[in-house]
Design a protein around this motif. Structure first.
Motif, PDB file in Angstrom:
ATOM      1  N   ASP A   1      34.766   6.194 -34.913  1.00 17.52           N
ATOM      2  CA  ASP A   1      34.254   6.620 -33.614  1.00 17.52           C
ATOM      3  C   ASP A   1      33.831   5.476 -32.690  1.00 17.52           C
ATOM      4  N   ARG A   2      33.926   4.208 -33.167  1.00 18.25           N
ATOM      5  CA  ARG A   2      33.476   3.109 -32.304  1.00 18.25           C
ATOM      6  C   ARG A   2      34.231   1.840 -32.640  1.00 18.25           C
ATOM      7  N   GLU A   3      35.034   1.352 -31.687  1.00 24.02           N
ATOM      8  CA  GLU A   3      35.774   0.110 -31.872  1.00 24.02           C
ATOM      9  C   GLU A   3      35.641  -0.752 -30.635  1.00 24.02           C
ATOM     10  N   ASP A   4      35.679  -2.043 -30.828  1.00 25.78           N
ATOM     11  CA  ASP A   4      35.798  -2.918 -29.664  1.00 25.78           C
ATOM     12  C   ASP A   4      37.288  -3.206 -29.472  1.00 25.78           C
ATOM     13  N   ALA A   5      37.615  -4.054 -28.527  1.00 31.31           N
ATOM     14  CA  ALA A   5      39.011  -4.320 -28.188  1.00 31.31           C
ATOM     15  C   ALA A   5      39.797  -4.928 -29.344  1.00 31.31           C
ATOM     16  N   GLU A   6      39.146  -5.613 -30.247  1.00 33.46           N
ATOM     17  CA  GLU A   6      39.829  -6.249 -31.365  1.00 33.46           C
ATOM     18  C   GLU A   6      39.747  -5.399 -32.626  1.00 33.46           C
ATOM     19  N   GLY A   7      39.197  -4.196 -32.529  1.00 36.86           N
ATOM     20  CA  GLY A   7      39.131  -3.312 -33.678  1.00 36.86           C
ATOM     21  C   GLY A   7      38.028  -3.662 -34.661  1.00 36.86           C
ATOM     22  N   GLN A   8      37.000  -4.386 -34.232  1.00 36.65           N
ATOM     23  CA  GLN A   8      35.907  -4.748 -35.137  1.00 36.65           C
ATOM     24  C   GLN A   8      34.579  -4.323 -34.541  1.00 36.65           C
ATOM     25  N   GLN A   9      33.596  -4.228 -35.396  1.00 34.88           N
ATOM     26  CA  GLN A   9      32.247  -3.885 -34.966  1.00 34.88           C
ATOM     27  C   GLN A   9      31.582  -5.166 -34.463  1.00 34.88           C
ATOM     28  N   PRO A  10      31.353  -5.298 -33.180  1.00 35.14           N
ATOM     29  CA  PRO A  10      30.783  -6.551 -32.677  1.00 35.14           C
ATOM     30  C   PRO A  10      29.387  -6.851 -33.209  1.00 35.14           C
ATOM     31  N   GLU A  11      28.560  -5.834 -33.437  1.00 33.61           N
ATOM     32  CA  GLU A  11      27.190  -6.082 -33.882  1.00 33.61           C
ATOM     33  C   GLU A  11      27.157  -6.690 -35.287  1.00 33.61           C
ATOM     34  N   ILE A  12      27.869  -6.086 -36.235  1.00 34.33           N
ATOM     35  CA  ILE A  12      27.829  -6.580 -37.606  1.00 34.33           C
ATOM     36  C   ILE A  12      28.537  -7.918 -37.720  1.00 34.33           C
ATOM     37  N   VAL A  13      29.612  -8.103 -36.978  1.00 33.04           N
ATOM     38  CA  VAL A  13      30.336  -9.379 -37.008  1.00 33.04           C
ATOM     39  C   VAL A  13      29.426 -10.498 -36.511  1.00 33.04           C
ATOM     40  N   ALA A  14      28.733 -10.258 -35.403  1.00 30.73           N
ATOM     41  CA  ALA A  14      27.812 -11.266 -34.865  1.00 30.73           C
ATOM     42  C   ALA A  14      26.653 -11.523 -35.805  1.00 30.73           C
ATOM     43  N   LEU A  15      26.093 -10.474 -36.382  1.00 36.65           N
ATOM     44  CA  LEU A  15      24.956 -10.603 -37.298  1.00 36.65           C
ATOM     45  C   LEU A  15      25.339 -11.410 -38.538  1.00 36.65           C
ATOM     46  N   VAL A  16      26.461 -11.070 -39.155  1.00 29.49           N
ATOM     47  CA  VAL A  16      26.906 -11.765 -40.364  1.00 29.49           C
ATOM     48  C   VAL A  16      27.270 -13.209 -40.044  1.00 29.49           C
ATOM     49  N   SER A  17      27.961 -13.437 -38.935  1.00 33.80           N
ATOM     50  CA  SER A  17      28.331 -14.806 -38.539  1.00 33.80           C
ATOM     51  C   SER A  17      27.102 -15.679 -38.360  1.00 33.80           C
ATOM     52  N   GLU A  18      26.121 -15.161 -37.648  1.00 32.44           N
ATOM     53  CA  GLU A  18      24.879 -15.908 -37.404  1.00 32.44           C
ATOM     54  C   GLU A  18      24.154 -16.216 -38.712  1.00 32.44           C
ATOM     55  N   ASP A  19      24.070 -15.237 -39.603  1.00 32.93           N
ATOM     56  CA  ASP A  19      23.381 -15.420 -40.871  1.00 32.93           C
ATOM     57  C   ASP A  19      24.107 -16.429 -41.762  1.00 32.93           C
ATOM     58  N   ALA A  20      25.421 -16.313 -41.856  1.00 27.67           N
ATOM     59  CA  ALA A  20      26.201 -17.236 -42.695  1.00 27.67           C
ATOM     60  C   ALA A  20      26.112 -18.668 -42.167  1.00 27.67           C
ATOM     61  N   LEU A  21      26.102 -18.835 -40.855  1.00 24.08           N
ATOM     62  CA  LEU A  21      25.930 -20.181 -40.276  1.00 24.08           C
ATOM     63  C   LEU A  21      24.546 -20.730 -40.581  1.00 24.08           C
ATOM     64  N   ALA A  22      23.526 -19.885 -40.451  1.00 21.81           N
ATOM     65  CA  ALA A  22      22.150 -20.328 -40.696  1.00 21.81           C
ATOM     66  C   ALA A  22      21.955 -20.749 -42.147  1.00 21.81           C
ATOM     67  N   LYS A  23      22.698 -20.151 -43.070  1.00 21.67           N
ATOM     68  CA  LYS A  23      22.558 -20.459 -44.491  1.00 21.67           C
ATOM     69  C   LYS A  23      23.504 -21.557 -44.965  1.00 21.67           C
ATOM     70  N   ALA A  24      24.249 -22.150 -44.059  1.00 19.86           N
ATOM     71  CA  ALA A  24      25.164 -23.233 -44.453  1.00 19.86           C
ATOM     72  C   ALA A  24      24.347 -24.400 -45.005  1.00 19.86           C
ATOM     73  N   PRO A  25      24.735 -24.933 -46.153  1.00 20.97           N
ATOM     74  CA  PRO A  25      23.966 -26.025 -46.746  1.00 20.97           C
ATOM     75  C   PRO A  25      24.079 -27.329 -45.963  1.00 20.97           C
ATOM     76  N   VAL A  26      25.142 -27.485 -45.198  1.00 18.03           N
ATOM     77  CA  VAL A  26      25.364 -28.703 -44.424  1.00 18.03           C
ATOM     78  C   VAL A  26      25.745 -28.319 -43.002  1.00 18.03           C
ATOM     79  N   ARG A  27      25.183 -29.017 -42.050  1.00 19.07           N
ATOM     80  CA  ARG A  27      25.490 -28.806 -40.636  1.00 19.07           C
ATOM     81  C   ARG A  27      26.384 -29.957 -40.149  1.00 19.07           C
ATOM     82  N   SER A  28      26.824 -29.854 -38.932  1.00 22.04           N
ATOM     83  CA  SER A  28      27.597 -30.933 -38.329  1.00 22.04           C
ATOM     84  C   SER A  28      26.794 -32.230 -38.409  1.00 22.04           C
ATOM     85  N   GLY A  29      27.408 -33.279 -38.926  1.00 23.28           N
ATOM     86  CA  GLY A  29      26.729 -34.558 -39.109  1.00 23.28           C
ATOM     87  C   GLY A  29      26.243 -34.771 -40.532  1.00 23.28           C
ATOM     88  N   GLY A  30      26.199 -33.705 -41.321  1.00 23.86           N
ATOM     89  CA  GLY A  30      25.812 -33.817 -42.725  1.00 23.86           C
ATOM     90  C   GLY A  30      27.017 -34.179 -43.583  1.00 23.86           C
TER      91      GLY A  30
END
Length: 162
Positions: free
Chosen positions: A37-66
């Motif tokens: 009942d709910r799709e964005d233009a690319e066929g994905q849920q924008p809220e969960i995709v953004a939430l998971v992306s943000e969380d996975a980036l925040a938990k990365a053991p190394v950042r740019s420059g590491g």
């Protein structure tokens, strides 16, 4: 003299090969199956995709420059030194990598993470470089069981030529 040389070669503390992976960028790829009942233009849920992306980036053991420094003290692994950022204090652990394998395992601070060794082409130099990819799908499927998560991969893009 030959016996001395044999004993010297069996010392597990000698580093005989070093590989340093300087991380230039961290990215996350998320694929989610949208509810009917709910799709964005690319066929994905924008809220969960953004939430998971943000969380996975925040938990990365190394950042740019590491970086990850792998010191082979055995044919299949050795000491791992992680710097989360260029000026960060090092964290020491260990790693395993079977010769010729395209995966390695890092162990430190009570965690164990498996990375696939992939490649990408650096746009500036044109060189094929190493990208360390970890599959986080099972973790996020368990965390968000009703959100249709299909795949989550964190990509740690390095400047190390392949």
């Amino acid at each position: 003299m030959l016996a001395f040389a044999a004993v010297g070669c069996s010392d597990d503390s000698d580093v005989f090969y070093t590989a340093r992976y300087d991380v230039v960028r961290v990215a996350v790829e998320v694929a989610a199956q949208p509810p009917a009942d709910r799709e964005d233009a690319e066929g994905q849920q924008p809220e969960i995709v953004a939430l998971v992306s943000e969380d996975a980036l925040a938990k990365a053991p190394v950042r740019s420059g590491g970086s990850y420094l792998l010191e082979y003290t055995r044919y299949d692994g050795g000491t791992l030194t992680i710097r989360a950022a260029a000026e960060a204090d090092p964290v020491v652990g260990e790693f395993d990598k079977q010769p010729g394998a395209s995966a390695l395992t890092f162990r430190y601070d009570g965690t164990e993470t498996e990375y696939a060794i992939e490649s990408y082409t650096d746009e500036d130099s044109g060189l094929d470089c190493v990208m360390l990819a970890t599959d986080l799908t099972a973790y996020y499927q368990a965390l968000y069981p009703d959100d249709g998560i299909v795949e989550v991969k964190r990509l740690e893009i390095t400047s190390m030529p392949e």
